[in-house]
Design a protein around this motif. Structure first.
Motif, PDB file in Angstrom:
ATOM      1  N   UNK A 198       0.483  -1.412   0.435  1.00 22.92           N
ATOM      2  CA  UNK A 198      -0.087   0.167  -0.238  1.00 22.92           C
ATOM      3  C   UNK A 198       0.558   1.606  -0.254  1.00 22.92           C
ATOM      4  N   UNK A 199       2.171   0.970   0.475  1.00 21.90           N
ATOM      5  CA  UNK A 199       3.120   1.950   0.104  1.00 21.90           C
ATOM      6  C   UNK A 199       3.453   2.556  -0.917  1.00 21.90           C
ATOM      7  N   UNK A 200       3.001   1.904  -1.370  1.00 23.46           N
ATOM      8  CA  UNK A 200       3.682   2.307  -3.495  1.00 23.46           C
ATOM      9  C   UNK A 200       2.981   1.730  -4.261  1.00 23.46           C
ATOM     10  N   UNK A 201       1.989   0.854  -4.288  1.00 26.48           N
ATOM     11  CA  UNK A 201       0.847   0.521  -5.108  1.00 26.48           C
ATOM     12  C   UNK A 201      -0.427   2.082  -5.322  1.00 26.48           C
ATOM     13  N   UNK A 202      -0.367   2.594  -6.698  1.00 20.75           N
ATOM     14  CA  UNK A 202      -1.094   3.783  -6.867  1.00 20.75           C
ATOM     15  C   UNK A 202      -2.401   3.358  -8.322  1.00 20.75           C
ATOM     16  N   UNK A 203      -3.078   3.422  -8.148  1.00 19.52           N
ATOM     17  CA  UNK A 203      -4.021   3.514  -9.666  1.00 19.52           C
ATOM     18  C   UNK A 203      -3.435   4.098 -10.182  1.00 19.52           C
ATOM     19  N   UNK A 204      -2.979   3.644 -11.377  1.00 19.01           N
ATOM     20  CA  UNK A 204      -2.630   4.212 -13.288  1.00 19.01           C
ATOM     21  C   UNK A 204      -0.887   4.429 -12.793  1.00 19.01           C
ATOM     22  N   UNK A 205      -0.514   3.491 -12.003  1.00 25.09           N
ATOM     23  CA  UNK A 205       0.885   4.050 -12.309  1.00 25.09           C
ATOM     24  C   UNK A 205       2.031   2.860 -11.763  1.00 25.09           C
ATOM     25  N   UNK A 206       2.754   2.563 -12.009  1.00 26.71           N
ATOM     26  CA  UNK A 206       3.574   1.141 -12.384  1.00 26.71           C
ATOM     27  C   UNK A 206       4.437   0.593 -11.012  1.00 26.71           C
ATOM     28  N   UNK A 207       3.940   0.027 -10.260  1.00 26.20           N
ATOM     29  CA  UNK A 207       4.937  -0.923  -9.243  1.00 26.20           C
ATOM     30  C   UNK A 207       5.778   0.373  -9.250  1.00 26.20           C
ATOM     31  N   UNK A 208       6.898   0.209 -10.614  1.00 22.42           N
ATOM     32  CA  UNK A 208       8.129   0.277 -10.241  1.00 22.42           C
ATOM     33  C   UNK A 208       8.153   2.274  -9.954  1.00 22.42           C
ATOM     34  N   UNK A 209       7.524   2.715 -10.484  1.00 25.00           N
ATOM     35  CA  UNK A 209       7.120   4.353 -10.364  1.00 25.00           C
ATOM     36  C   UNK A 209       7.241   4.020  -8.850  1.00 25.00           C
TER      37      UNK A 209
END
Length: 704
Positions: A517-528
């Protein structure tokens, strides 16, 4: 009305600009009409006007309502003093002037001889400054003695206040829809009452067992941004309080309106309430809630039927929102209790390593989640640390999380080797899935064992994102951060095999474990998200674990629907000293903290400028914690060679401090502004047990 018709008076194109031609106080419209040279117009001298027109003119000039008369084919304009106020700077130039376009309503009445009602028109009026106003206008034909239509009489009634209050009722509905807690509802209600009705006094009260708790706002009360972020100051009044209008309204369910008198004389607590002369008390009634709102003025006020109806409608909306908020708080409290039982009460306190964790509940905060963290000492002195995630955001996910965490502790205390622990957890999760006939239990874990003698960490991952390692800069070099290279492994329950990796913490280094949940956002890749977290960690001013936990939760822009869990461990450059004080929820609490901190920091030879600033900030934070949470506060100070870290924690969710205490502790949130000015960094850590506010002051270069 000639010259205005159905358009804004400010848009009349035929009026010549005459700077400085505004009327003097003595220049009433009746005098101006009598002095006007009507002989130069198509109407001719006033003495020759038809008697019917003169009668209408006399009525118009004496009327208290805004009235205007448009005469003849050219729609020459005559109006009274009340209408002159609507024209603003266009008066007196508009008097006797023709309009190029009278407006559709005026033209229709003049042409057909039938009256027309314009229910509402929005105009731009200039009364000191431009403002939008709303008018209801009626246009009637004016006939001469022969019955011929010779003009149009317009009567205007300004409905700006009523229209704006109706608009504000819609805004109230929208804001109440987003109010999750009773505190949120209170803020919305107080803001609505003061903005829409311009009251001198407003109270919002809800039942609380055998009493009512209420929050008040009075005219002139100093509020700042910090006040709006903090919970309102609640007070209590007995349900048997004699003569209290809000209690009477709440108990009887009947509204009351006092136009002029001393409605709060029997229950007044201060001069503000003693000065109230007009008061409206509206009951709040819902299946599981009773309460009231009161609105008061320091001058006499006639509560007109339209205003009463509007207040009654607002009270119904507020009662529904308050009941929803109460249900949410009850469900939220149950979720918090469940979550509290599944996370560690305290993290280990070690000489050369500092630990911190943060847990933010996702979605709407109304359910227990599956994220968890833990850190505990093993029998051989090493430290076990773990961060995991059970897919889902419900009670079932929380229950699985609790089982996994408890099993992990038992396995680690028997054989702490990461492959052995993960293999045991894998069998547990597989068994739970088979037992529930659900093959979709998805659990990820990163688990490590820290050797405190040399800082070596042995890590293994079961499908979980790797930790971030922050390396302290050496010899003036900037700090760096990177993802730890942990051999990837399958999530638990799939029968995988896990390999380990090692990383060594040097003095000043910090390792940061986190949930997705710290790094995952809708519309953005996990690497970002991972790149953003690494960049924020490297740019941090230091490796303090509490600071890094706070930064990590906001490293990636945008909202998240998932829970957020972070665990950080720092290897200290030097031994730190710490002390903790439990402060009772009493008015003397802040003074006790000041005395205790002064003694402790001077014993530790902290520079005097730092002591003064730290005591001021801590005192304010303690006051806010006691006042707004209503529970004892825990103050912790931690000192090393580089910085002083102070945290103030509470375990409450809303204020319950009695009125005598609340009046004594009157800080009202100014501590947050002080921290912003006096500290090097600060933050708030919401947890399942309450809220912790902390600040850090650097000692490097400080002169004593």
């Amino acid at each position: 009305m000639a010259g205005t018709g159905g358009v804004s008076p400010s848009a009349v194109p035929t009026l010549p600009a005459q700077p400085g031609s505004g009327p003097r106080p003595a220049e009433l419209c009746a005098d101006l009409v009598a002095a006007f040279d009507w002989g130069r117009t198509a109407l001719g001298p006033q003495a020759g006007w038809d008697p019917a027109i003169r009668t209408v003119l006399d009525l118009l000039l004496d009327a208290p309502l805004p009235m205007a008369l448009a005469l003849g084919d050219g729609f020459l304009l005559i109006y009274n003093d009340a209408y002159a106020e609507l024209l603003g700077p266009l008066h007196p130039a508009a008097l006797g002037r023709p309009a190029e376009e009278p407006g559709p309503a005026i033209a229709e009445v003049y042409r057909t001889g039938r009256a027309v009602l314009e229910p509402e028109a929005q105009l731009t009026l200039t009364r000191g400054e431009a403002e939008q106003a709303f008018l209801t206008r009626g246009h009637s034909p004016v006939h001469d003695s022969t019955g011929k239509t010779v003009g149009v009489l317009t009567v205007a009634a300004e409905t700006t206040q009523v229209t704006r209050r109706l608009q504000s009722l819609g805004e109230l509905t929208s804001r109440l829809a987003g109010a999750l807690t009773i505190d949120d509802v209170a803020r919305v209600v107080l803001g609505y009452a003061t903005a829409s009705f311009d009251v001198d006094h407003c109270v919002f009260a809800v039942d609380d067992g055998a009493a009512y708790r209420y929050v008040r706002r009075v005219r002139g009360e100093m509020l700042d941004e910090a006040d709006e972020r903090l919970p309102p100051v609640w007070k209590r009044v007995s349900a048997q309080a004699p003569g209290a209008p809000m209690v009477t309204a709440a108990l009887t369910g009947r509204p009351s309106f006092v136009a002029d008198g001393e409605p709060l004389r029997q229950v007044a607590n201060d001069r503000h309430e003693r000065r109230i002369r007009a008061l409206a008390a509206l009951p709040l009634r819902a299946p599981s809630l009773t309460g009231a709102i009161t609105l008061g003025y320091r001058v006499a006020h006639a509560w007109l039927p339209a205003e009463r109806a509007l207040l009654t409608a607002a009270a119904e909306l507020i009662a529904q929102a308050a009941e929803r908020a109460r249900r949410f708080e009850a469900q939220h409290g149950t979720a918090q209790l469940l979550q509290r039982s599944m996370l560690p009460e305290h993290l280990p306190e070690l000489d050369t390593f500092r630990l911190a964790a943060r847990y933010d509940v996702g979605v709407d905060g109304n359910a227990a989640g599956g994220d968890f963290y833990d850190a505990f000492e093993l029998s051989d002195g090493r430290l076990a640390m773990v961060l995991g995630d059970v897919a889902g955001h419900d009670v079932r996910a929380a229950a699985v999380m609790g089982q996994v965490r408890a099993a992990l502790r038992a396995l680690a205390l028997t054989d702490p080797a990461p492959p052995s622990v993960l293999a045991g957890l894998d069998r547990l999760v597989g068994s739970l899935g088979a037992e529930s006939r659900n093959e979709e239990i998805f659990v990820t874990v990163v688990y490590g064992v820290l050797d405190i003698s040399d800082g070596t960490i042995t890590l293994a991952s079961a499908g979980h994102p790797p930790p971030v390692l922050r390396r302290a800069g050496v010899a003036g070099e900037p700090a760096t951060a990177e993802l730890v290279k942990v051999p990837p492994g399958a999530p638990l329950g799939l029968g995988g095999r896990w390999q380990t990796g090692q990383v060594r913490l040097e003095p000043g280094d910090t390792i940061l474990m986190f949930s997705d949940g710290v790094v995952e956002r809708r519309g953005r890749s996990l690497n970002e998200g991972l790149d953003a977290l690494v960049a924020v960690t490297a740019a941090a001013g230091g490796g303090d674990p509490r600071v890094l936990c706070s930064l990590a939760t906001s490293a990636v822009e945008g909202p998240t629907d998932d829970d957020v869990a972070v665990l950080a461990v720092e290897r200290a450059i030097a031994l730190s000293r710490s002390a903790t004080m439990l402060v009772p929820a009493e008015p003397t609490g802040p003074s006790r903290v000041r005395q205790w901190m002064t003694t402790r920091l001077r014993e530790w030879s902290v520079p005097e400028p730092v002591i003064g600033a730290a005591i001021l900030c801590t005192s304010e934070l303690t006051t806010n914690a006691l006042l707004h949470a209503g529970t004892p506060a825990q103050v912790r100070v931690d000192l090393n060679a580089e910085r002083l870290l102070v945290s103030v924690a509470d375990t409450g969710t809303r204020g319950t401090v009695i009125r005598a205490h609340a009046d004594t502790m009157s800080s009202r949130g100014r501590g947050l502004g002080l921290i912003e000015d006096l500290s090097d960094s600060w933050g708030t850590d919401p947890t399942v047990r309450g809220t912790t506010v902390w600040f850090e002051m650097l000692l490097t270069g400080t002169q004593s």
